[in-house]
Design a protein around this motif. Structure first.
Motif, PDB file in Angstrom:
ATOM      1  N   ASP A   1      42.583  32.567  39.087  1.00  0.00           N
ATOM      2  CA  ASP A   1      42.014  32.512  40.431  1.00  0.00           C
ATOM      3  C   ASP A   1      40.541  32.913  40.362  1.00  0.00           C
ATOM      4  N   ASP A   2      39.645  32.013  40.786  1.00  0.00           N
ATOM      5  CA  ASP A   2      38.211  32.277  40.708  1.00  0.00           C
ATOM      6  C   ASP A   2      37.812  33.570  41.404  1.00  0.00           C
ATOM      7  N   GLU A   3      38.521  33.934  42.452  1.00  0.00           N
ATOM      8  CA  GLU A   3      38.180  35.145  43.196  1.00  0.00           C
ATOM      9  C   GLU A   3      38.372  36.411  42.353  1.00  0.00           C
ATOM     10  N   ASN A   4      39.133  36.291  41.278  1.00  0.00           N
ATOM     11  CA  ASN A   4      39.366  37.441  40.414  1.00  0.00           C
ATOM     12  C   ASN A   4      38.432  37.480  39.210  1.00  0.00           C
ATOM     13  N   ALA A   5      37.544  36.493  39.100  1.00  0.00           N
ATOM     14  CA  ALA A   5      36.714  36.369  37.899  1.00  0.00           C
ATOM     15  C   ALA A   5      35.871  37.615  37.643  1.00  0.00           C
ATOM     16  N   TRP A   6      35.431  38.299  38.717  1.00  0.00           N
ATOM     17  CA  TRP A   6      34.565  39.471  38.550  1.00  0.00           C
ATOM     18  C   TRP A   6      35.260  40.618  37.815  1.00  0.00           C
ATOM     19  N   LEU A   7      36.585  40.600  37.798  1.00  0.00           N
ATOM     20  CA  LEU A   7      37.333  41.654  37.130  1.00  0.00           C
ATOM     21  C   LEU A   7      37.395  41.463  35.610  1.00  0.00           C
ATOM     22  N   PHE A   8      37.216  40.227  35.169  1.00  0.00           N
ATOM     23  CA  PHE A   8      37.436  39.908  33.761  1.00  0.00           C
ATOM     24  C   PHE A   8      36.185  40.199  32.934  1.00  0.00           C
ATOM     25  N   ASP A   9      35.965  41.482  32.646  1.00  0.00           N
ATOM     26  CA  ASP A   9      34.837  41.881  31.815  1.00  0.00           C
ATOM     27  C   ASP A   9      35.253  43.042  30.925  1.00  0.00           C
ATOM     28  N   HIS A  10      34.283  43.701  30.308  1.00  0.00           N
ATOM     29  CA  HIS A  10      34.577  44.752  29.338  1.00  0.00           C
ATOM     30  C   HIS A  10      35.368  45.922  29.936  1.00  0.00           C
ATOM     31  N   ARG A  11      35.248  46.114  31.267  1.00  0.00           N
ATOM     32  CA  ARG A  11      35.984  47.220  31.883  1.00  0.00           C
ATOM     33  C   ARG A  11      37.485  47.022  31.777  1.00  0.00           C
ATOM     34  N   TRP A  12      37.914  45.766  31.716  1.00  0.00           N
ATOM     35  CA  TRP A  12      39.326  45.449  31.564  1.00  0.00           C
ATOM     36  C   TRP A  12      39.636  44.960  30.147  1.00  0.00           C
TER      37      TRP A  12
ATOM     38  N   ARG B   1      49.345  34.523  35.429  1.00  0.00           N
ATOM     39  CA  ARG B   1      49.101  35.548  36.444  1.00  0.00           C
ATOM     40  C   ARG B   1      47.921  36.415  36.020  1.00  0.00           C
ATOM     41  N   ASP B   2      46.910  36.477  36.877  1.00  0.00           N
ATOM     42  CA  ASP B   2      45.718  37.241  36.547  1.00  0.00           C
ATOM     43  C   ASP B   2      46.014  38.723  36.347  1.00  0.00           C
ATOM     44  N   GLU B   3      46.894  39.289  37.170  1.00  0.00           N
ATOM     45  CA  GLU B   3      47.193  40.705  37.031  1.00  0.00           C
ATOM     46  C   GLU B   3      47.819  41.006  35.677  1.00  0.00           C
ATOM     47  N   ASP B   4      48.657  40.079  35.195  1.00  0.00           N
ATOM     48  CA  ASP B   4      49.257  40.255  33.871  1.00  0.00           C
ATOM     49  C   ASP B   4      48.188  40.123  32.783  1.00  0.00           C
ATOM     50  N   ASN B   5      47.299  39.158  32.936  1.00  0.00           N
ATOM     51  CA  ASN B   5      46.261  38.949  31.932  1.00  0.00           C
ATOM     52  C   ASN B   5      45.344  40.162  31.805  1.00  0.00           C
ATOM     53  N   LEU B   6      45.034  40.790  32.929  1.00  0.00           N
ATOM     54  CA  LEU B   6      44.174  41.969  32.901  1.00  0.00           C
ATOM     55  C   LEU B   6      44.863  43.149  32.220  1.00  0.00           C
ATOM     56  N   VAL B   7      46.119  43.370  32.547  1.00  0.00           N
ATOM     57  CA  VAL B   7      46.863  44.486  31.948  1.00  0.00           C
ATOM     58  C   VAL B   7      47.008  44.277  30.439  1.00  0.00           C
ATOM     59  N   ILE B   8      47.343  43.052  30.039  1.00  0.00           N
ATOM     60  CA  ILE B   8      47.513  42.750  28.612  1.00  0.00           C
ATOM     61  C   ILE B   8      46.192  42.930  27.868  1.00  0.00           C
TER      62      ILE B   8
END
Length: 218
Positions: A101-112, A75-82
């Motif tokens: 999910d590719d649509e969430n790829a933009w979230l996976f950077d230093h901000r998270w 789950r992407d939301e779990d991965n971001l929180v962790i």
């Protein structure tokens, strides 16, 4: 190297098997108790049941001592929180996170708190999800801090390595076989071990890529 892996699915298990076989201290955390229990005996890693999105669970898993955190839940939301918790609360030096999910790829950077994002479109996730059963050799992960790559190759009846011993196979320089998975169970490799169709080899290399490993075994 101390490694904390969040998520005991195929990706987390594969990474744990390779890194623990190479002498690293590995801890796997997953909220599914049955999944964690199923891993006992499959790799030399410390297993912990719990939600890695909770600070207390990460602390108990030793995240403050981790050199690398691999976040590999489904789950992407779990991965971001962790990832954010590991980086911001515990200052984890390196966080690798899976993007489902590719649509969430933009979230996976230093901000998270993500240093390295592993997108769903890469061969890695294709292998982990078993979406492409045709690839016999795939690069699983590149660990920049350690300077090594993790590569998997599968022995089939068509493989030139089938029936040969590991000692008979010329490996690229700086490459070693970390483990041989046979019948779902990791086995410590030895030069006299004879490879069989169905074996999956996990290799660690400083310089070889999947094409060189394919040439050696296939």
């Amino acid at each position: 190297m101390n490694v904390l892996i969040a998520g005991a699915g195929r990706l987390g298990t594969r990474v744990a098997q390779v890194l623990s076989a190479a002498g690293n201290h590995v801890t796997i955390v997953d909220a599914d108790e049955d999944r964690v229990e199923a891993l006992r005996g499959q790799c030399d890693a410390h297993l912990l049941v719990g939600d890695a999105g909770e600070a207390a669970v990460q602390e108990r898993a030793g995240v403050a001592r981790a050199d690398l955190v691999v976040v590999a839940t489904g789950r992407d939301e779990d991965n971001l929180v962790i990832s954010l918790l590991a980086k911001r609360r515990f200052a984890a030096p390196r966080v690798v996170a899976r993007v489902n999910d590719d649509e969430n790829a933009w979230l996976f950077d230093h901000r998270w708190g993500v240093d390295i994002a592993v997108p769903a479109a890469t061969p890695l996730v294709s292998l982990i999800e078993e979406a492409t059963g045709t690839a016999d050799t795939v690069a699983l992960l590149r660990l920049s801090t350690a300077g090594v790559g993790i590569i998997e190759t599968a022995i089939t009846t068509r493989s030139k390595a089938a029936g040969r011993t590991l000692g008979d196979i010329a490996l690229p320089e700086g490459t070693l076989v970390a483990t041989v998975v046979r019948g779902g169970n990791p086995t410590a490799p030895s030069p006299s071990m004879r490879l069989e169709p169905g074996d999956e080899l996990l290799l660690v290399s400083h310089s070889a890529d999947e094409h060189e490993i394919h040439a050696a075994f296939q």
